[in-house]
Design a protein around this motif. Structure first.
Motif, PDB file in Angstrom:
ATOM      1  N   PRO A 166      10.340   4.541  10.706  1.00 18.30           N
ATOM      2  CA  PRO A 166      10.397   3.103  10.981  1.00 18.30           C
ATOM      3  C   PRO A 166       9.596   2.752  12.229  1.00 18.30           C
ATOM      4  CG  PRO A 166      12.433   4.165  11.664  1.00 18.30           C
ATOM      5  CD  PRO A 166      11.613   5.207  10.943  1.00 18.30           C
ATOM      6  N   THR A 167       8.939   1.608  12.191  1.00 20.17           N
ATOM      7  CA  THR A 167       8.228   1.116  13.371  1.00 20.17           C
ATOM      8  C   THR A 167       9.027  -0.042  13.961  1.00 20.17           C
ATOM      9  OG1 THR A 167       6.860  -0.438  12.114  1.00 20.17           O
ATOM     10  CG2 THR A 167       5.967   1.796  12.443  1.00 20.17           C
ATOM     11  N   SER A 168       8.777  -0.324  15.203  1.00 19.43           N
ATOM     12  CA  SER A 168       9.495  -1.366  15.921  1.00 19.43           C
ATOM     13  C   SER A 168       9.301  -2.704  15.211  1.00 19.43           C
ATOM     14  CB  SER A 168       8.952  -1.441  17.342  1.00 19.43           C
ATOM     15  OG  SER A 168       9.677  -2.363  18.092  1.00 19.43           O
ATOM     16  N   PRO A 169      10.316  -3.501  15.101  1.00 14.91           N
ATOM     17  CA  PRO A 169      11.615  -3.415  15.755  1.00 14.91           C
ATOM     18  C   PRO A 169      12.701  -2.709  14.946  1.00 14.91           C
ATOM     19  CG  PRO A 169      11.403  -5.569  14.778  1.00 14.91           C
ATOM     20  CD  PRO A 169      10.104  -4.828  14.503  1.00 14.91           C
ATOM     21  N   ALA A 170      12.373  -2.108  13.816  1.00  9.93           N
ATOM     22  CA  ALA A 170      13.379  -1.363  13.045  1.00  9.93           C
ATOM     23  C   ALA A 170      13.857  -0.179  13.866  1.00  9.93           C
ATOM     24  CB  ALA A 170      12.798  -0.893  11.720  1.00  9.93           C
ATOM     25  N   HIS A 171      15.111   0.155  13.706  1.00  5.99           N
ATOM     26  CA  HIS A 171      15.705   1.187  14.553  1.00  5.99           C
ATOM     27  C   HIS A 171      16.080   2.471  13.836  1.00  5.99           C
ATOM     28  CE1 HIS A 171      19.534  -0.134  12.866  1.00  5.99           C
ATOM     29  NE2 HIS A 171      19.073  -1.366  13.052  1.00  5.99           N
ATOM     30  N   SER A 172      16.084   2.470  12.522  1.00  5.86           N
ATOM     31  CA  SER A 172      16.430   3.688  11.801  1.00  5.86           C
ATOM     32  C   SER A 172      15.789   3.671  10.418  1.00  5.86           C
ATOM     33  CB  SER A 172      17.949   3.843  11.684  1.00  5.86           C
ATOM     34  OG  SER A 172      18.505   2.746  11.008  1.00  5.86           O
ATOM     35  N   ALA A 173      15.790   4.852   9.801  1.00  7.31           N
ATOM     36  CA  ALA A 173      15.208   5.014   8.469  1.00  7.31           C
ATOM     37  C   ALA A 173      16.042   4.273   7.424  1.00  7.31           C
ATOM     38  CB  ALA A 173      15.133   6.498   8.123  1.00  7.31           C
ATOM     39  N   LEU A 174      15.458   4.058   6.271  1.00 10.04           N
ATOM     40  CA  LEU A 174      16.147   3.400   5.168  1.00 10.04           C
ATOM     41  C   LEU A 174      17.108   4.371   4.488  1.00 10.04           C
ATOM     42  CD1 LEU A 174      13.064   1.595   3.593  1.00 10.04           C
ATOM     43  CD2 LEU A 174      14.765   0.619   5.173  1.00 10.04           C
ATOM     44  N   HIS A 197       9.792  -9.448  10.545  1.00 10.79           N
ATOM     45  CA  HIS A 197       9.410  -9.078  11.908  1.00 10.79           C
ATOM     46  C   HIS A 197       8.311  -8.021  11.976  1.00 10.79           C
ATOM     47  CE1 HIS A 197      13.503 -10.774  12.436  1.00 10.79           C
ATOM     48  NE2 HIS A 197      12.860 -11.422  13.383  1.00 10.79           N
ATOM     49  N   GLY A 198       7.774  -7.610  10.830  1.00 13.66           N
ATOM     50  CA  GLY A 198       6.624  -6.719  10.830  1.00 13.66           C
ATOM     51  C   GLY A 198       6.911  -5.238  10.884  1.00 13.66           C
ATOM     52  N   ALA A 199       8.161  -4.828  10.808  1.00 14.97           N
ATOM     53  CA  ALA A 199       8.457  -3.390  10.787  1.00 14.97           C
ATOM     54  C   ALA A 199       7.886  -2.770   9.516  1.00 14.97           C
ATOM     55  CB  ALA A 199       9.962  -3.151  10.851  1.00 14.97           C
ATOM     56  N   THR A 200       7.538  -1.491   9.598  1.00 14.72           N
ATOM     57  CA  THR A 200       7.076  -0.751   8.427  1.00 14.72           C
ATOM     58  C   THR A 200       7.860   0.541   8.305  1.00 14.72           C
ATOM     59  OG1 THR A 200       5.323   0.367   9.661  1.00 14.72           O
ATOM     60  CG2 THR A 200       4.733  -1.708   8.555  1.00 14.72           C
ATOM     61  N   PHE A 201       7.850   1.093   7.090  1.00 19.77           N
ATOM     62  CA  PHE A 201       8.513   2.349   6.772  1.00 19.77           C
ATOM     63  C   PHE A 201       7.614   3.135   5.839  1.00 19.77           C
ATOM     64  CE2 PHE A 201      11.670  -0.893   7.476  1.00 19.77           C
ATOM     65  CZ  PHE A 201      12.652  -0.280   8.240  1.00 19.77           C
ATOM     66  N   ALA A 202       7.637   4.452   5.939  1.00 19.53           N
ATOM     67  CA  ALA A 202       6.955   5.292   4.959  1.00 19.53           C
ATOM     68  C   ALA A 202       7.624   5.079   3.601  1.00 19.53           C
ATOM     69  CB  ALA A 202       7.038   6.758   5.372  1.00 19.53           C
ATOM     70  N   LEU A 203       6.961   5.428   2.521  1.00 20.92           N
ATOM     71  CA  LEU A 203       7.529   5.218   1.192  1.00 20.92           C
ATOM     72  C   LEU A 203       8.809   6.001   0.944  1.00 20.92           C
ATOM     73  CD1 LEU A 203       4.383   4.935  -1.104  1.00 20.92           C
ATOM     74  CD2 LEU A 203       5.894   3.113  -0.284  1.00 20.92           C
ATOM     75  N   ASP A 204       9.079   7.027   1.751  1.00 26.12           N
ATOM     76  CA  ASP A 204      10.357   7.736   1.621  1.00 26.12           C
ATOM     77  C   ASP A 204      11.427   7.137   2.530  1.00 26.12           C
ATOM     78  OD1 ASP A 204       9.628   8.620   4.140  1.00 26.12           O
ATOM     79  OD2 ASP A 204       9.695  10.749   3.632  1.00 26.12           O
ATOM     80  N   GLY A 205      11.116   6.010   3.164  1.00 23.00           N
ATOM     81  CA  GLY A 205      12.072   5.326   4.022  1.00 23.00           C
ATOM     82  C   GLY A 205      12.090   5.803   5.460  1.00 23.00           C
ATOM     83  N   SER A 206      11.304   6.816   5.767  1.00 28.03           N
ATOM     84  CA  SER A 206      11.272   7.372   7.120  1.00 28.03           C
ATOM     85  C   SER A 206      10.249   6.630   7.981  1.00 28.03           C
ATOM     86  CB  SER A 206      10.922   8.867   7.069  1.00 28.03           C
ATOM     87  OG  SER A 206       9.584   9.038   6.622  1.00 28.03           O
ATOM     88  N   GLY A 259       0.831  -1.207   0.000  1.00 29.45           N
ATOM     89  CA  GLY A 259       0.000   0.000   0.000  1.00 29.45           C
ATOM     90  C   GLY A 259       0.861   1.249   0.000  1.00 29.45           C
ATOM     91  N   ASN A 260       0.711   2.077   1.020  1.00 29.13           N
ATOM     92  CA  ASN A 260       1.451   3.342   1.083  1.00 29.13           C
ATOM     93  C   ASN A 260       2.641   3.255   2.037  1.00 29.13           C
ATOM     94  OD1 ASN A 260       0.038   3.240   3.455  1.00 29.13           O
ATOM     95  ND2 ASN A 260      -0.682   5.351   3.364  1.00 29.13           N
ATOM     96  N   GLU A 261       3.227   2.053   2.155  1.00 29.67           N
ATOM     97  CA  GLU A 261       4.396   1.877   3.010  1.00 29.67           C
ATOM     98  C   GLU A 261       5.205   0.679   2.526  1.00 29.67           C
ATOM     99  OE1 GLU A 261       2.767   1.189   6.909  1.00 29.67           O
ATOM    100  OE2 GLU A 261       2.075  -0.829   6.405  1.00 29.67           O
ATOM    101  N   PHE A 262       6.384   0.497   3.129  1.00 27.80           N
ATOM    102  CA  PHE A 262       7.171  -0.713   2.936  1.00 27.80           C
ATOM    103  C   PHE A 262       7.012  -1.555   4.192  1.00 27.80           C
ATOM    104  CE2 PHE A 262       9.754   2.305   0.290  1.00 27.80           C
ATOM    105  CZ  PHE A 262       9.382   1.756  -0.929  1.00 27.80           C
ATOM    106  N   PHE A 263       6.939  -2.863   4.012  1.00 31.40           N
ATOM    107  CA  PHE A 263       6.694  -3.800   5.103  1.00 31.40           C
ATOM    108  C   PHE A 263       7.789  -4.855   5.122  1.00 31.40           C
ATOM    109  CE2 PHE A 263       4.884  -7.994   6.193  1.00 31.40           C
ATOM    110  CZ  PHE A 263       4.520  -7.763   7.511  1.00 31.40           C
TER     111      PHE A 263
END
Length: 86
Positions: free
Chosen positions: A51-59, A40-49, A32-36
């Motif tokens: 991040p949801t847990s357990p990711a720790h930083s932007a892409l 482990h289920g982390a997501t990122f906005a399409l610009d890589g910003s 959809g409008n994010e990367f998954f």
């Protein structure tokens, strides 16, 4: 470093963002409008910003160029600021 990335267009232009999750190195998938991250289920906005847990930083964002014919080349060895658009 992985050579996996997405080329995305937003209102500012084109950019290349890493497809690799910053948590465990799995390959993210468009969802959809994010990367998954399917590992482990982390997501990122399409610009890589955002991040949801357990990711720790932007892409990471990579350098790229678009030639006069519209061909896109991405340099995954060179990162650029997240605001860079082409």
């Amino acid at each position: 470093d992985s050579k996996e990335f997405f080329v995305v267009r937003d209102a500012g232009g084109l950019f290349a963002v890493s497809a690799i999750c910053t948590h465990s190195g799995c390959t993210n998938e468009p969802n959809g409008n994010e990367f998954f991250c399917p590992c482990h289920g982390a997501t990122f906005a399409l610009d890589g910003s955002k991040p949801t847990s357990p990711a720790h930083s932007a892409l990471k964002h990579y350098a790229m160029c678009v030639d006069a014919s519209g061909n896109v080349t991405v340099n995954t060895a060179m990162t650029v600021p997240t605001a860079t658009r082409y």
